[in-house]
Design a protein around this motif. Structure first.
Motif, PDB file in Angstrom:
ATOM      1  N   PHE A 174       0.873  -1.163  -0.067  1.00 61.18           N
ATOM      2  CA  PHE A 174      -0.011  -0.162  -0.162  1.00 61.18           C
ATOM      3  C   PHE A 174       0.895   1.346  -0.013  1.00 61.18           C
ATOM      4  O   PHE A 174       0.604   2.281  -0.621  1.00 61.18           O
ATOM      5  N   SER A 175       1.832   1.246   0.819  1.00 67.45           N
ATOM      6  CA  SER A 175       2.932   2.466   0.825  1.00 67.45           C
ATOM      7  C   SER A 175       3.410   2.751  -0.711  1.00 67.45           C
ATOM      8  O   SER A 175       3.923   3.815  -0.816  1.00 67.45           O
ATOM      9  N   ARG A 176       3.517   1.743  -1.634  1.00 68.38           N
ATOM     10  CA  ARG A 176       4.030   1.991  -2.723  1.00 68.38           C
ATOM     11  C   ARG A 176       2.999   1.689  -3.801  1.00 68.38           C
ATOM     12  O   ARG A 176       3.158   1.840  -4.969  1.00 68.38           O
ATOM     13  N   ALA A 177       1.886   2.123  -3.325  1.00 69.90           N
ATOM     14  CA  ALA A 177       0.462   2.438  -4.145  1.00 69.90           C
ATOM     15  C   ALA A 177       0.238   1.000  -4.978  1.00 69.90           C
ATOM     16  O   ALA A 177      -0.376   1.059  -6.263  1.00 69.90           O
ATOM     17  N   PHE A 178       0.546  -0.203  -4.824  1.00 69.78           N
ATOM     18  CA  PHE A 178       0.384  -1.501  -5.521  1.00 69.78           C
ATOM     19  C   PHE A 178      -1.040  -1.866  -4.650  1.00 69.78           C
ATOM     20  O   PHE A 178      -0.952  -2.268  -3.657  1.00 69.78           O
ATOM     21  N   ARG A 179      -1.869  -2.227  -5.682  1.00 67.08           N
ATOM     22  CA  ARG A 179      -3.387  -2.574  -5.180  1.00 67.08           C
ATOM     23  C   ARG A 179      -3.498  -4.205  -5.810  1.00 67.08           C
ATOM     24  O   ARG A 179      -4.838  -4.459  -5.512  1.00 67.08           O
ATOM     25  N   ALA A 180      -2.623  -4.755  -6.147  1.00 64.57           N
ATOM     26  CA  ALA A 180      -2.747  -6.065  -6.606  1.00 64.57           C
ATOM     27  C   ALA A 180      -1.327  -6.765  -6.781  1.00 64.57           C
ATOM     28  O   ALA A 180      -0.240  -6.141  -7.007  1.00 64.57           O
ATOM     29  N   THR A 181      -1.120  -8.225  -6.779  1.00 63.62           N
ATOM     30  CA  THR A 181       0.255  -8.770  -7.008  1.00 63.62           C
ATOM     31  C   THR A 181      -0.131  -9.940  -7.982  1.00 63.62           C
ATOM     32  O   THR A 181      -1.656 -10.069  -8.162  1.00 63.62           O
ATOM     33  N   GLY A 182       0.891 -10.382  -8.696  1.00 61.97           N
ATOM     34  CA  GLY A 182       0.556 -11.584  -9.595  1.00 61.97           C
ATOM     35  C   GLY A 182       1.785 -11.752 -10.575  1.00 61.97           C
ATOM     36  O   GLY A 182       2.755 -11.254 -10.041  1.00 61.97           O
ATOM     37  N   TYR A 183       1.509 -12.487 -11.490  1.00 61.49           N
ATOM     38  CA  TYR A 183       2.653 -12.919 -12.330  1.00 61.49           C
ATOM     39  C   TYR A 183       2.311 -12.989 -13.801  1.00 61.49           C
ATOM     40  O   TYR A 183       1.179 -12.978 -14.205  1.00 61.49           O
ATOM     41  N   VAL A 184       3.391 -12.840 -14.787  1.00 67.84           N
ATOM     42  CA  VAL A 184       3.030 -12.887 -16.000  1.00 67.84           C
ATOM     43  C   VAL A 184       3.099 -14.304 -16.585  1.00 67.84           C
ATOM     44  O   VAL A 184       4.119 -15.049 -16.239  1.00 67.84           O
ATOM     45  N   LYS A 185       2.137 -14.669 -17.231  1.00 66.76           N
ATOM     46  CA  LYS A 185       2.074 -16.111 -17.620  1.00 66.76           C
ATOM     47  C   LYS A 185       2.806 -16.249 -19.160  1.00 66.76           C
ATOM     48  O   LYS A 185       2.991 -15.254 -20.023  1.00 66.76           O
ATOM     49  N   THR A 186       3.275 -17.356 -19.347  1.00 70.71           N
ATOM     50  CA  THR A 186       4.037 -17.841 -20.760  1.00 70.71           C
ATOM     51  C   THR A 186       2.926 -17.591 -21.691  1.00 70.71           C
ATOM     52  O   THR A 186       2.064 -18.422 -21.569  1.00 70.71           O
ATOM     53  N   SER A 187       2.995 -16.608 -22.565  1.00 66.35           N
ATOM     54  CA  SER A 187       1.889 -16.577 -23.439  1.00 66.35           C
ATOM     55  C   SER A 187       2.426 -15.954 -24.826  1.00 66.35           C
ATOM     56  O   SER A 187       3.365 -14.943 -24.831  1.00 66.35           O
ATOM     57  N   GLY A 188       2.137 -16.290 -25.948  1.00 66.00           N
ATOM     58  CA  GLY A 188       2.233 -15.529 -27.257  1.00 66.00           C
ATOM     59  C   GLY A 188       1.531 -14.273 -27.490  1.00 66.00           C
ATOM     60  O   GLY A 188       1.757 -13.246 -28.256  1.00 66.00           O
ATOM     61  N   ALA A 189       0.723 -14.140 -26.332  1.00 63.01           N
ATOM     62  CA  ALA A 189      -0.081 -12.721 -26.305  1.00 63.01           C
ATOM     63  C   ALA A 189       0.913 -11.684 -25.620  1.00 63.01           C
ATOM     64  O   ALA A 189       0.467 -10.473 -25.655  1.00 63.01           O
ATOM     65  N   ASN A 190       2.080 -11.824 -25.007  1.00 60.85           N
ATOM     66  CA  ASN A 190       2.693 -11.027 -24.219  1.00 60.85           C
ATOM     67  C   ASN A 190       3.553 -10.163 -25.349  1.00 60.85           C
ATOM     68  O   ASN A 190       4.395 -10.872 -26.074  1.00 60.85           O
ATOM     69  N   ARG A 191       3.372  -8.869 -25.479  1.00 60.70           N
ATOM     70  CA  ARG A 191       4.110  -8.215 -26.565  1.00 60.70           C
ATOM     71  C   ARG A 191       4.067  -6.625 -25.939  1.00 60.70           C
ATOM     72  O   ARG A 191       3.337  -6.254 -25.213  1.00 60.70           O
ATOM     73  N   ARG A 192       5.105  -6.054 -26.639  1.00 61.29           N
ATOM     74  CA  ARG A 192       5.363  -4.538 -26.343  1.00 61.29           C
ATOM     75  C   ARG A 192       4.421  -3.826 -27.247  1.00 61.29           C
ATOM     76  O   ARG A 192       4.378  -4.063 -28.586  1.00 61.29           O
TER      77      ARG A 192
END
Length: 204
Positions: A159-177
């Motif tokens: 909260f002190s760093r303004a993060f309101r969720a945690t999680g992880y990036v899944k291996t996927s072909g949809a991940n892109r810049r």
């Protein structure tokens, strides 16, 4: 000016004494009224204190309003957003970074949604820079931490760093810049961090 700034800061610190988040608007209205009497130093000081209290309560309330809906927890989501922190790399191919989610994909298309999250990318992580726009397949959860006395309060730290969720990036072909970074300061910080990593320095 310095005294007013210190009074404003003192008002923000007073919020820590409240067991629950107060309504900010009475404090903001009262503080603004006292500022009109700026010719009287004591009233000016009191107005800055009340404004600091109200402003901090308003800011905390706005941050608390950003929460992950329960129905989206622990589900695969396709999201897009902006990298908002310097990525931390503990091992090759891994990254931990702040990501401001601005939308997620539903059956009806993209839905606008703001949620600052702290993400881990455990495998085959790309090189990230602050300010870059990305699309990720993620799995998210609400901030949680242990409540042991004298122990590290992870939820409070998030909260002190303004993060309101945690999680992880899944291996996927949809991940892109989606777009390159246009943040000059963020890019400079990333470049300096990379130069420090290449130096032969002890952890100390």
């Amino acid at each position: 000016m310095l005294l007013s700034a210190l009074a404003f800061l003192a008002g923000g610190c007073l919020l820590l004494l409240y067991p629950d988040l107060p309504d900010p608007w009475p404090w903001i209205v009262a503080g603004s009224g006292l500022l009109c009497l700026w010719r009287y130093p004591l009233l000016l000081f009191a107005g800055c204190v009340l404004l600091g209290l109200g402003w901090t309560a308003c800011d905390a309330g706005a941050l608390l309003s950003l929460s992950l809906p329960h129905e989206l927890e622990n589900r695969d989501l396709l999201v897009h957003g902006v990298v908002i922190s310097l990525p931390q790399q503990r091992r090759p191919g891994q990254a931990r970074f702040g990501f401001n989610i601005t939308g997620f994909r539903t059956a009806d298309g993209w839905q606008s949604f703001r949620l600052p999250a702290r993400l881990n990318w455990y495998r085959d992580a790309a090189r990230l820079q602050p300010g870059e726009r990305w699309q990720f397949r993620v799995r998210l959860k609400r901030p949680r931490g242990f409540a042991n006395p004298d122990g590290f309060d992870y939820e409070r730290w998030l909260f002190s760093r303004a993060f309101r969720a945690t999680g992880y990036v899944k291996t996927s072909g949809a991940n892109r810049r989606l777009a390159a970074s246009d943040e000059l300061i963020g890019t400079l910080r990333q470049r300096l961090a990379g130069q420090l990593e290449r130096l032969d320095l002890s952890p100390d």
